[in-house]
Enzyme design. Structure first.
Site, PDB file in Angstrom:
ATOM      1  N   LYS A  46       0.794  -1.229   0.000  1.00 56.44           N
ATOM      2  CA  LYS A  46       0.000   0.000   0.000  1.00 56.44           C
ATOM      3  C   LYS A  46       0.832   1.287   0.000  1.00 56.44           C
ATOM      4  O   LYS A  46       0.442   2.291  -0.589  1.00 56.44           O
ATOM      5  CB  LYS A  46      -0.999  -0.043   1.152  1.00 56.44           C
ATOM      6  CG  LYS A  46      -2.144  -1.017   0.805  1.00 56.44           C
ATOM      7  CD  LYS A  46      -2.706  -1.754   1.991  1.00 56.44           C
ATOM      8  CE  LYS A  46      -3.042  -3.197   1.642  1.00 56.44           C
ATOM      9  NZ  LYS A  46      -4.273  -3.428   0.937  1.00 56.44           N
ATOM     10  N   LYS A  68      -0.435   3.471   9.005  1.00 54.63           N
ATOM     11  CA  LYS A  68      -1.028   2.286   8.365  1.00 54.63           C
ATOM     12  C   LYS A  68       0.066   1.302   7.976  1.00 54.63           C
ATOM     13  O   LYS A  68       1.206   1.696   7.733  1.00 54.63           O
ATOM     14  CB  LYS A  68      -1.818   2.695   7.111  1.00 54.63           C
ATOM     15  CG  LYS A  68      -3.013   3.605   7.383  1.00 54.63           C
ATOM     16  CD  LYS A  68      -3.784   3.913   6.107  1.00 54.63           C
ATOM     17  CE  LYS A  68      -5.017   4.766   6.414  1.00 54.63           C
ATOM     18  NZ  LYS A  68      -5.817   5.037   5.192  1.00 54.63           N
ATOM     19  N   GLY A  91      -7.969  -4.757   6.927  1.00 52.95           N
ATOM     20  CA  GLY A  91      -8.709  -5.139   8.119  1.00 52.95           C
ATOM     21  C   GLY A  91      -8.346  -4.357   9.370  1.00 52.95           C
ATOM     22  O   GLY A  91      -8.668  -4.783  10.468  1.00 52.95           O
ATOM     23  N   GLU A 113      -0.308   8.906   6.970  1.00 57.35           N
ATOM     24  CA  GLU A 113      -1.193   9.853   6.280  1.00 57.35           C
ATOM     25  C   GLU A 113      -1.784  10.830   7.296  1.00 57.35           C
ATOM     26  O   GLU A 113      -1.924  10.491   8.474  1.00 57.35           O
ATOM     27  CB  GLU A 113      -2.386   9.112   5.625  1.00 57.35           C
ATOM     28  CG  GLU A 113      -2.052   8.304   4.395  1.00 57.35           C
ATOM     29  CD  GLU A 113      -3.263   7.567   3.810  1.00 57.35           C
ATOM     30  OE1 GLU A 113      -4.317   7.492   4.465  1.00 57.35           O
ATOM     31  OE2 GLU A 113      -3.133   7.057   2.691  1.00 57.35           O
ATOM     32  N   ILE A 154      -8.016  11.926   8.221  1.00 59.29           N
ATOM     33  CA  ILE A 154      -9.166  12.643   7.664  1.00 59.29           C
ATOM     34  C   ILE A 154     -10.405  12.264   8.477  1.00 59.29           C
ATOM     35  O   ILE A 154     -10.897  11.143   8.376  1.00 59.29           O
ATOM     36  CB  ILE A 154      -9.425  12.256   6.176  1.00 59.29           C
ATOM     37  CG1 ILE A 154      -8.140  12.404   5.331  1.00 59.29           C
ATOM     38  CG2 ILE A 154     -10.588  13.052   5.593  1.00 59.29           C
ATOM     39  CD1 ILE A 154      -7.732  13.813   5.002  1.00 59.29           C
ATOM     40  N   HIS A 193     -15.873   6.154   2.512  1.00 58.09           N
ATOM     41  CA  HIS A 193     -15.114   5.183   1.734  1.00 58.09           C
ATOM     42  C   HIS A 193     -15.896   4.975   0.441  1.00 58.09           C
ATOM     43  O   HIS A 193     -16.977   4.389   0.452  1.00 58.09           O
ATOM     44  CB  HIS A 193     -14.984   3.881   2.535  1.00 58.09           C
ATOM     45  CG  HIS A 193     -14.402   2.732   1.759  1.00 58.09           C
ATOM     46  ND1 HIS A 193     -13.393   1.939   2.248  1.00 58.09           N
ATOM     47  CD2 HIS A 193     -14.683   2.243   0.537  1.00 58.09           C
ATOM     48  CE1 HIS A 193     -13.078   1.028   1.351  1.00 58.09           C
ATOM     49  NE2 HIS A 193     -13.861   1.182   0.296  1.00 58.09           N
ATOM     50  N   ARG A 233      -9.121  -8.006  -6.740  1.00 58.13           N
ATOM     51  CA  ARG A 233      -9.992  -9.191  -6.755  1.00 58.13           C
ATOM     52  C   ARG A 233     -11.423  -8.772  -7.074  1.00 58.13           C
ATOM     53  O   ARG A 233     -11.728  -7.585  -7.087  1.00 58.13           O
ATOM     54  CB  ARG A 233      -9.982  -9.826  -5.363  1.00 58.13           C
ATOM     55  CG  ARG A 233     -10.487  -8.842  -4.312  1.00 58.13           C
ATOM     56  CD  ARG A 233     -10.732  -9.444  -2.948  1.00 58.13           C
ATOM     57  NE  ARG A 233     -11.404  -8.494  -2.075  1.00 58.13           N
ATOM     58  CZ  ARG A 233     -10.819  -7.508  -1.429  1.00 58.13           C
ATOM     59  NH1 ARG A 233      -9.520  -7.310  -1.560  1.00 58.13           N
ATOM     60  NH2 ARG A 233     -11.512  -6.680  -0.679  1.00 58.13           N
ATOM     61  N   VAL A 280     -16.789  -8.576  -2.498  1.00 58.94           N
ATOM     62  CA  VAL A 280     -18.064  -9.031  -1.935  1.00 58.94           C
ATOM     63  C   VAL A 280     -19.215  -8.172  -2.487  1.00 58.94           C
ATOM     64  O   VAL A 280     -20.275  -8.691  -2.849  1.00 58.94           O
ATOM     65  CB  VAL A 280     -18.030  -8.942  -0.388  1.00 58.94           C
ATOM     66  CG1 VAL A 280     -19.390  -9.291   0.212  1.00 58.94           C
ATOM     67  CG2 VAL A 280     -16.940  -9.835   0.188  1.00 58.94           C
TER      68      VAL A 280
END
Ligand code: MV4
Length: 453
Positions: free
Chosen positions: A118, A160, A166, A202, A205, A210, A294, A297
């Site tokens: 990331k 992060k 998760g 970061e 915020i 999202h 991917r 869901v």
């Protein structure tokens, strides 16, 4: 060019059933794989063939690369669909498929690697001129560097994990004195969870939404986007409700976030379908967050508003076909919402596996249920607790909401606890009904509830 004759589905539950459905419609034979406790599962019953790949524990079955590749070889499967979770974002698996002469239905191993790193993805996008939240340029390799960056961008900051997901290895730091401790805690947590302690930083915020964009790329330079999904209703980094379009979206917003997503996919020469996740702040500013390599869901909400079957598209792209749509032909129509139904206690969200003694699913206009459960089936305790997704479509958000309320009321599931009562509560909340929510929504409504007691 030809489509595959036979596909092995390296997954279980509702997504395995979803992939089998797409294969059936394309005239492709299917092979299910299953663990010792899933002989009676629906994906096994619906597939043309099934191979047992090991004991209940995922590590020995659905994550067992040699076992899955052997199953593909003995059944003459030409391709493997990984679904989501399990091996879907494992670059070694994608490579091992290629080495065995089996097509991995998904992106290139290199695409998966960037998606899994990331800090690097952020750096690539920043250099391409895609807006990212102010923060570190790539990883923060020391606590001293983290402090330097944090002082420059100002507190609060969020730490992060590069290999994250998760919420593990994530820390919000409100002031300077807390940074050192948070840095080492996050590093240790990331190392334990992912075997990689690399971190990035970061600006924090507050009140973010999202919002993610579905993209499609054919590896011949054609990249299009299929609009956005709003996934702000989360609990402990698990999405619970998703919708398309976002309640805050306009044609102008969709064009802008869509262009960022297409640019992001092109920046890493992406192929197959994928999702670009963004943070949107309360002023509507858009920042790149991460890439998911991917099928997700929540893909059905995009299918419902675009009329495009994303699993069929994945399969066709993996077989080498070009994208058959132009960007201007993609026009989201109406509104779609998905509720994830988990076999969990709706108050405490702890798993509630067991035998389903009676089941009746909702239906009727604008209602779709993606599930692999049936009356008499036992929800195993070994895997994730998602047992059904109810997806509605309506001409607008109001109609979608009324259909979801009706669908939630129609469900009859006996023998186990589910999160349906939780969803019913959300669908009466005035802020949710107005579309006014952010990723803090569930915590806020929980705290105000507790405050009253
Ligand atoms: C953030 C954020 C604020 N600022 N990033 C990332 C993964 C997703 N599950 C939550 N994430 C967040 N990323 C920036 N730059 C806020 C969240 C966030 C969050 C973070 C820590 C603890 C709980 C959270 C709940 C929702 C969103």
């Amino acid at each position: 060019m030809e489509l595959f004759k036979k596909i092995l589905i390296a997954n279980r539950g509702e997504i395995a059933v979803r992939v089998i459905r797409a294969c059936r419609e394309l005239g492709i034979k299917t092979v299910a794989v299953y663990s010792d406790v899933e002989k009676e599962s629906l994906h096994v019953k619906l597939a043309d063939e099934a191979v047992c790949i090991g004991p209940a524990s995922s590590a020995q079955s659905y994550l067992n690369i040699p076992g899955i590749l052997s199953a593909a070889e003995i059944t003459d499967s030409e391709a493997v669909h990984p679904g989501y979770g399990f091996l879907s974002e494992n670059p070694h698996f994608a490579e091992a498929c290629a080495t065995s002469g089996i097509t991995f239905i998904g992106p290139a191993p290199e695409n998966i690697r960037v998606g899994g790193d990331k800090a690097k993805a952020r750096q690539i996008m920043k250099r391409r001129g895609i807006p990212v939240v102010p923060g570190s340029d790539g990883p923060v390799i020391s606590e001293e560097l983290a402090m330097k960056v944090a002082k420059k961008i100002g507190f609060p900051v969020i730490i992060k994990a590069s290999a994250g997901g998760g919420g593990r290895g994530m820390r919000i730091v409100n002031e300077e004195k807390d940074l050192e401790h948070a840095f080492y805690m996050a590093q240790r947590e990331a190392l334990t969870a992912f075997g990689n302690g690399e971190l990035y930083l970061e600006q924090y915020i507050p009140e973010m939404r999202h919002i993610e964009v579905q993209i499609m790329a054919d590896g011949r330079g054609n990249v299009i986007h299929l609009g956005e999904r709003d996934c702000s209703i989360q609990r402990r980094h698990q999405k619970l409700i998703e919708e398309a379009p976002s309640p805050i979206s306009t044609e102008k917003f969709r064009k802008k976030i869509g262009e960022f997503a297409v640019k992001a996919a092109k920046a890493i020469k992406y192929r197959n379908i994928g999702t670009i996740e963004f943070i949107v702040d309360k002023d509507g500013n858009i920042y790149f967050m991460e890439i998911n390599t991917r099928i997700q869901v929540e893909h059905p909400v995009t299918e419902m508003v675009t009329g495009i079957d994303l699993i069929k598209e994945q399969i066709k792209l993996a077989a080498g076909f070009p994208i058959e749509y132009k960007q201007h032909q993609i026009k989201p129509s109406g509104h779609s919402i998905e509720c994830r139904i988990n076999a969990e206690d709706p108050e405490r969200f702890i798993p509630s596996p067991g035998k389903i003694t009676f089941l009746s699913l909702p239906g009727g206009p604008g209602v779709r249920v993606d599930t692999a459960v049936y009356s008499g089936w036992t929800v195993p305790l070994y895997y994730d607790s998602l047992i059904a997704k109810v997806i509605v479509h309506g001409k607008n958000r109001e109609e979608a909401i009324s259909r979801m309320k009706r669908a939630l009321d129609e469900f009859i599931i006996e023998g186990i606890k589910t999160t349906i009562p939780f969803h019913k509560k959300v669908f009466t909340h005035p802020d949710f009904l107005k579309g006014e929510f952010d990723t803090g929504f569930l915590e806020k409504i929980n705290n105000s509830r507790e405050g009253k007691q």
